[in-house]
Design a protein around this motif. Structure first.
Motif, PDB file in Angstrom:
ATOM      1  N   PHE A   1       0.817  -1.201   0.000  1.00  8.64           N
ATOM      2  CA  PHE A   1       0.000   0.000   0.000  1.00  8.64           C
ATOM      3  C   PHE A   1       0.859   1.262   0.000  1.00  8.64           C
ATOM      4  CE2 PHE A   1      -2.742   3.205   2.070  1.00  8.64           C
ATOM      5  CZ  PHE A   1      -3.809   3.163   1.193  1.00  8.64           C
ATOM      6  N   GLU A   2       2.032   1.184   0.638  1.00 10.11           N
ATOM      7  CA  GLU A   2       2.878   2.377   0.689  1.00 10.11           C
ATOM      8  C   GLU A   2       3.399   2.777  -0.692  1.00 10.11           C
ATOM      9  OE1 GLU A   2       5.389  -0.947   2.671  1.00 10.11           O
ATOM     10  OE2 GLU A   2       3.276  -0.386   2.477  1.00 10.11           O
ATOM     11  N   ASN A   3       3.480   1.814  -1.631  1.00  9.58           N
ATOM     12  CA  ASN A   3       3.882   2.180  -2.995  1.00  9.58           C
ATOM     13  C   ASN A   3       2.847   3.104  -3.635  1.00  9.58           C
ATOM     14  OD1 ASN A   3       6.117   0.567  -2.719  1.00  9.58           O
ATOM     15  ND2 ASN A   3       5.228  -1.185  -3.794  1.00  9.58           N
ATOM     16  N   VAL A   4       1.578   2.817  -3.380  1.00  7.49           N
ATOM     17  CA  VAL A   4       0.502   3.665  -3.904  1.00  7.49           C
ATOM     18  C   VAL A   4       0.603   5.061  -3.294  1.00  7.49           C
ATOM     19  CG1 VAL A   4      -1.993   3.926  -4.120  1.00  7.49           C
ATOM     20  CG2 VAL A   4      -0.966   1.652  -4.220  1.00  7.49           C
ATOM     21  N   LEU A   5       0.819   5.121  -1.977  1.00  7.85           N
ATOM     22  CA  LEU A   5       0.929   6.418  -1.313  1.00  7.85           C
ATOM     23  C   LEU A   5       2.124   7.207  -1.830  1.00  7.85           C
ATOM     24  CD1 LEU A   5       0.050   5.577   2.401  1.00  7.85           C
ATOM     25  CD2 LEU A   5      -1.383   6.708   0.701  1.00  7.85           C
ATOM     26  N   SER A   6       3.226   6.512  -2.129  1.00  7.01           N
ATOM     27  CA  SER A   6       4.409   7.215  -2.644  1.00  7.01           C
ATOM     28  C   SER A   6       4.099   7.910  -3.959  1.00  7.01           C
ATOM     29  CB  SER A   6       5.563   6.229  -2.832  1.00  7.01           C
ATOM     30  OG  SER A   6       5.963   5.685  -1.588  1.00  7.01           O
ATOM     31  N   PHE A   7       3.399   7.219  -4.871  1.00 12.02           N
ATOM     32  CA  PHE A   7       3.032   7.842  -6.140  1.00 12.02           C
ATOM     33  C   PHE A   7       2.051   8.991  -5.916  1.00 12.02           C
ATOM     34  CE2 PHE A   7       4.985   4.120  -7.910  1.00 12.02           C
ATOM     35  CZ  PHE A   7       5.394   4.495  -9.181  1.00 12.02           C
ATOM     36  N   ASP A   8       1.169   8.821  -4.946  1.00 20.03           N
ATOM     37  CA  ASP A   8       0.212   9.873  -4.628  1.00 20.03           C
ATOM     38  C   ASP A   8       0.933  11.129  -4.129  1.00 20.03           C
ATOM     39  OD1 ASP A   8      -2.542  10.844  -4.069  1.00 20.03           O
ATOM     40  OD2 ASP A   8      -1.870  10.743  -1.999  1.00 20.03           O
ATOM     41  N   TYR A   9       1.883  10.968  -3.221  1.00 19.30           N
ATOM     42  CA  TYR A   9       2.604  12.117  -2.676  1.00 19.30           C
ATOM     43  C   TYR A   9       3.495  12.771  -3.725  1.00 19.30           C
ATOM     44  CZ  TYR A   9       1.105  10.320   1.879  1.00 19.30           C
ATOM     45  OH  TYR A   9       0.359   9.892   2.943  1.00 19.30           O
ATOM     46  N   LEU A  10       4.085  11.961  -4.612  1.00 14.61           N
ATOM     47  CA  LEU A  10       4.898  12.542  -5.684  1.00 14.61           C
ATOM     48  C   LEU A  10       4.032  13.390  -6.617  1.00 14.61           C
ATOM     49  CD1 LEU A  10       7.264   9.557  -6.597  1.00 14.61           C
ATOM     50  CD2 LEU A  10       7.932  11.749  -5.599  1.00 14.61           C
ATOM     51  N   GLY A  11       2.818  12.926  -6.880  1.00 13.00           N
ATOM     52  CA  GLY A  11       1.901  13.711  -7.709  1.00 13.00           C
ATOM     53  C   GLY A  11       1.534  15.028  -7.058  1.00 13.00           C
ATOM     54  N   ALA A  12       1.314  14.985  -5.739  1.00 16.55           N
ATOM     55  CA  ALA A  12       1.000  16.221  -5.012  1.00 16.55           C
ATOM     56  C   ALA A  12       2.170  17.193  -5.073  1.00 16.55           C
ATOM     57  CB  ALA A  12       0.650  15.888  -3.562  1.00 16.55           C
ATOM     58  N   LEU A  13       3.391  16.679  -4.943  1.00 14.89           N
ATOM     59  CA  LEU A  13       4.572  17.542  -5.034  1.00 14.89           C
ATOM     60  C   LEU A  13       4.665  18.191  -6.408  1.00 14.89           C
ATOM     61  CD1 LEU A  13       7.302  18.635  -4.010  1.00 14.89           C
ATOM     62  CD2 LEU A  13       8.349  16.501  -4.817  1.00 14.89           C
ATOM     63  N   ALA A  14       4.476  17.404  -7.454  1.00 16.68           N
ATOM     64  CA  ALA A  14       4.555  17.947  -8.817  1.00 16.68           C
ATOM     65  C   ALA A  14       3.518  19.043  -9.024  1.00 16.68           C
ATOM     66  CB  ALA A  14       4.359  16.820  -9.835  1.00 16.68           C
ATOM     67  N   ALA A  15       2.307  18.819  -8.515  1.00 20.34           N
ATOM     68  CA  ALA A  15       1.248  19.817  -8.682  1.00 20.34           C
ATOM     69  C   ALA A  15       1.558  21.102  -7.932  1.00 20.34           C
ATOM     70  CB  ALA A  15      -0.084  19.238  -8.203  1.00 20.34           C
ATOM     71  N   SER A  16       2.043  20.975  -6.703  1.00 19.33           N
ATOM     72  CA  SER A  16       2.314  22.166  -5.897  1.00 19.33           C
ATOM     73  C   SER A  16       3.429  23.007  -6.492  1.00 19.33           C
ATOM     74  CB  SER A  16       2.661  21.762  -4.464  1.00 19.33           C
ATOM     75  OG  SER A  16       3.862  21.007  -4.430  1.00 19.33           O
ATOM     76  N   LEU A  17       4.407  22.366  -7.148  1.00 18.41           N
ATOM     77  CA  LEU A  17       5.490  23.118  -7.782  1.00 18.41           C
ATOM     78  C   LEU A  17       5.042  23.748  -9.096  1.00 18.41           C
ATOM     79  CD1 LEU A  17       8.499  20.664  -7.189  1.00 18.41           C
ATOM     80  CD2 LEU A  17       7.948  22.741  -5.912  1.00 18.41           C
ATOM     81  N   ALA A  18       4.211  23.028  -9.829  1.00 16.82           N
ATOM     82  CA  ALA A  18       3.812  23.512 -11.154  1.00 16.82           C
ATOM     83  C   ALA A  18       2.744  24.597 -11.090  1.00 16.82           C
ATOM     84  CB  ALA A  18       3.295  22.343 -12.003  1.00 16.82           C
ATOM     85  N   PHE A  19       1.907  24.583 -10.046  1.00 17.80           N
ATOM     86  CA  PHE A  19       0.758  25.489 -10.010  1.00 17.80           C
ATOM     87  C   PHE A  19       1.162  26.958 -10.106  1.00 17.80           C
ATOM     88  CE2 PHE A  19      -2.635  27.856  -7.810  1.00 17.80           C
ATOM     89  CZ  PHE A  19      -3.719  27.481  -8.588  1.00 17.80           C
ATOM     90  N   PRO A  20       2.058  27.470  -9.255  1.00 18.36           N
ATOM     91  CA  PRO A  20       2.383  28.901  -9.349  1.00 18.36           C
ATOM     92  C   PRO A  20       3.336  29.241 -10.479  1.00 18.36           C
ATOM     93  CG  PRO A  20       3.630  27.908  -7.574  1.00 18.36           C
ATOM     94  CD  PRO A  20       2.742  26.837  -8.109  1.00 18.36           C
ATOM     95  N   VAL A  21       4.159  28.272 -10.890  1.00 10.16           N
ATOM     96  CA  VAL A  21       5.219  28.568 -11.857  1.00 10.16           C
ATOM     97  C   VAL A  21       4.746  28.399 -13.296  1.00 10.16           C
ATOM     98  CG1 VAL A  21       7.536  27.899 -12.629  1.00 10.16           C
ATOM     99  CG2 VAL A  21       6.982  27.904 -10.196  1.00 10.16           C
ATOM    100  N   LEU A  22       3.936  27.364 -13.552  1.00 10.32           N
ATOM    101  CA  LEU A  22       3.548  27.052 -14.928  1.00 10.32           C
ATOM    102  C   LEU A  22       2.041  27.190 -15.168  1.00 10.32           C
ATOM    103  CD1 LEU A  22       5.731  23.833 -15.432  1.00 10.32           C
ATOM    104  CD2 LEU A  22       6.220  26.143 -16.271  1.00 10.32           C
ATOM    105  N   ILE A  23       1.249  26.652 -14.264  1.00  8.63           N
ATOM    106  CA  ILE A  23      -0.171  26.496 -14.556  1.00  8.63           C
ATOM    107  C   ILE A  23      -0.914  27.824 -14.529  1.00  8.63           C
ATOM    108  CG2 ILE A  23      -2.310  25.456 -13.727  1.00  8.63           C
ATOM    109  CD1 ILE A  23      -0.536  23.084 -12.760  1.00  8.63           C
TER     110      ILE A  23
END
Length: 524
Positions: free
Chosen positions: A151-173
């Motif tokens: 289950f932690e593998n699923v959470l790892s991908f989930d948290y990586l997605g959240a990180l990507a979104a938080s970085l991209a939102f103010p800079v690119l999106i």
């Protein structure tokens, strides 16, 4: 999910369990839906701060409600009997509700003025659906027999997605898409996840989700195709005049409107100036402080990215002017747009001017220069992040940057609409330490004037030394300010006269409370 085929078995080389394409897809989908989910949360938080004010409070409310809704969704996922079809349905619903979040809220705000109830209703729905995603993906992975599923593998991908979104939102999106198109784009991403899942697991899913997916995809595609028109229609309903520019930056939403020869600037949908009467505000803000400074050679302007206050400062015989504004797009726009440079007298092109796109606090705290005159042309203190620039702590830093005999002035809001807030600013200056007279406060001159676009508007002038009682020496060509106007500006009527108000500090931010209470009494 008994009808979902298992993908177990050894790898072809016999070295270990085989990783199936379906497992890879579900983990990839975890990353993608995490990106979309956090983007919806950030869009909702940004919308609420744009339209409701107080960004700190609104972001806090949105984050709390979204996380609680995710918890509710995670709990409710246990009642979804078949995980795979449930996951697909969730993606379709997220594509619709999340994708149309910004268009619906902007449209309701423009035509009805209602924001909070629809915004938080849609936020709860998106949060609950987002909370169902991970449990359903985990159950699907287990059902297909993913080797050594953790289950932690699923959470790892989930948290990586959240990180990507938080970085991209103010800079690119936000800078490249804007909130309207961003909402629809990530709705399309959820629908793409649903569509690929429908294809990959097509032998095990019914036609019902495919029918709704088709309708949702067509609606989202139409929305993206007409996104600019949607923005134009919404803003046409919001503003009286023609919208000539509408742009999201990482810091704010900039809107410029025009009617004949009249231009108005709105930041986060709040008016900042009207070209018909902005001279009243800017002449009152700048010239008393400049005239009371014995030798205003080096001037600092905090805020004022439109260049209007800068225009007035340059009427004086200054040597250098440093303008600090957080948003580089704001200063670039008013330095290059021909209609706007005509309003500010092309002030940014003056060789005496240096522009710094920094946070005002950071710049002032790290600067080692001193200034003869400091002008604060900052947004109203409607949030904690802005209130800190009206705090006694910040004012103390400013006085350390003030040359001997120097003068500081700030816009201080309306003594009529937000009376306590105005007098809180004055009290805060009075109790700020005097760098030239330890133990003493500053000399303060509150004053106000009528700016038709804003109403009765106030300013507070502060100096470590009592200014000599002499008439103002004003530059030629002013349209409003005279010695008589200046004397009248220091007189307050009974309903705007001084009242007791707390000092604004980082510890309690009394000013935000005063500001909200005052304006809500009149306009909510």
């Amino acid at each position: 999910m008994s009808d979902t085929p298992k993908d177990s078995g050894p790898a072809p080389d016999g070295t270990g369990p085989r990783v199936s394409p379906r497992e890879v897809w579900l983990l990839t989908a975890t990353f993608l839906v995490a990106v979309a989910g956090l983007i919806y949360e950030l869009i909702a938080a940004t919308l609420s701060s744009y339209l409701l004010g107080d960004s700190v409070r609104q972001f806090s409310f949105v984050i709390g409600i979204f996380l609680a809704s995710m918890g509710l969704g995670a709990w409710a996922s246990r009642y979804v009997r078949d995980a795979l079809p449930g996951f697909v349905w969730v993606q379709i619903l997220l594509g619709v509700i999340g994708g149309f979040l910004a268009p619906v809220i902007f449209a309701l705000y423009a035509w009805t003025g209602e924001v909070e109830l629809p915004l938080y209703t849609m936020l709860i729905a998106v949060g609950a659906l987002s909370g169902m995603e991970i449990p359903l993906i985990a159950r699907t992975l287990a059902a297909i027999g993913a080797p050594q599923f953790r289950f932690e593998n699923v959470l790892s991908f989930d948290y990586l997605g959240a990180l990507a979104a938080s970085l991209a939102f103010p800079v690119l999106i936000v800078p490249h898409l804007g909130l309207m198109s961003a909402s629809l784009t990530f709705g399309a991403l959820n629908l793409a996840v649903a569509g690929l899942s429908l294809w990959i697991f097509r032998a095990h899913l019914s036609l019902a989700p495919l029918a709704l997916w088709t309708v949702a995809a067509l609606a989202t595609g139409l929305g993206l195709w007409q996104a600019e028109r949607l923005v134009s229609l919404t803003e046409a309903a919001l503003y009286e005049d023609d919208v000539i520019l509408s742009e999201d930056t990482p810091y704010q939403h900039i809107t410029l409107t025009r009617f004949r020869d009249r231009t108005r600037l709105f930041l986060d949908h709040s008016i900042q100036f009207d070209s018909y009467d902005e001279y009243r505000y800017h002449e009152a803000l700048v010239h008393p402080a400049m005239a009371l400074t014995p030798a205003p050679h080096n001037v600092l302007i905090l805020g004022g990215g439109d260049g209007m206050a800068l225009r007035e400062v340059l009427r004086h015989k200054v040597k250098t002017v440093t303008l600090v504004d957080l948003d580089p797009r704001m200063t670039a726009l008013f330095a290059t747009h021909p209609d706007l440079t005509a309003l500010n007298g092309n002030s940014f092109a003056d060789p005496r001017v240096t522009v710094r796109n920094q946070d005002a606090w950071t710049f002032t705290e790290t600067s080692d220069q001193s200034y003869d005159t400091i002008i604060l042309d900052l947004p109203d203190p409607k949030s904690l992040s802005l209130s800190k620039l009206y705090s006694r702590e910040f004012y103390a830093i400013l006085t350390d940057r003030l040359a001997s005999g120097g003068v500081i002035v700030t816009q201080a809001g309306s003594p009529f609409y937000a009376r306590e807030a105005f007098w809180s600013v004055a009290a805060t200056w009075e109790t700020t330490r005097n760098p030239y007279a330890p133990g003493a406060g500053l000399t303060v001159i509150p004053y106000h004037t009528l700016v038709p676009s804003f109403g009765d508007w106030g300013f507070v002038l502060a100096t470590p030394e009592d200014p000599a009682p002499r008439p103002l020496t004003l530059p030629d060509g002013l349209r409003y300010l005279t010695q008589t106007t200046w004397e009248k500006a220091q007189v307050f009527e009974a309903d705007t006269a001084r009242i007791e108000a707390e000092v604004n500090s980082l510890r309690d931010h009394a000013l935000v409370r005063y500001y909200e209470t005052g304006w809500e009494k009149w306009f909510r």
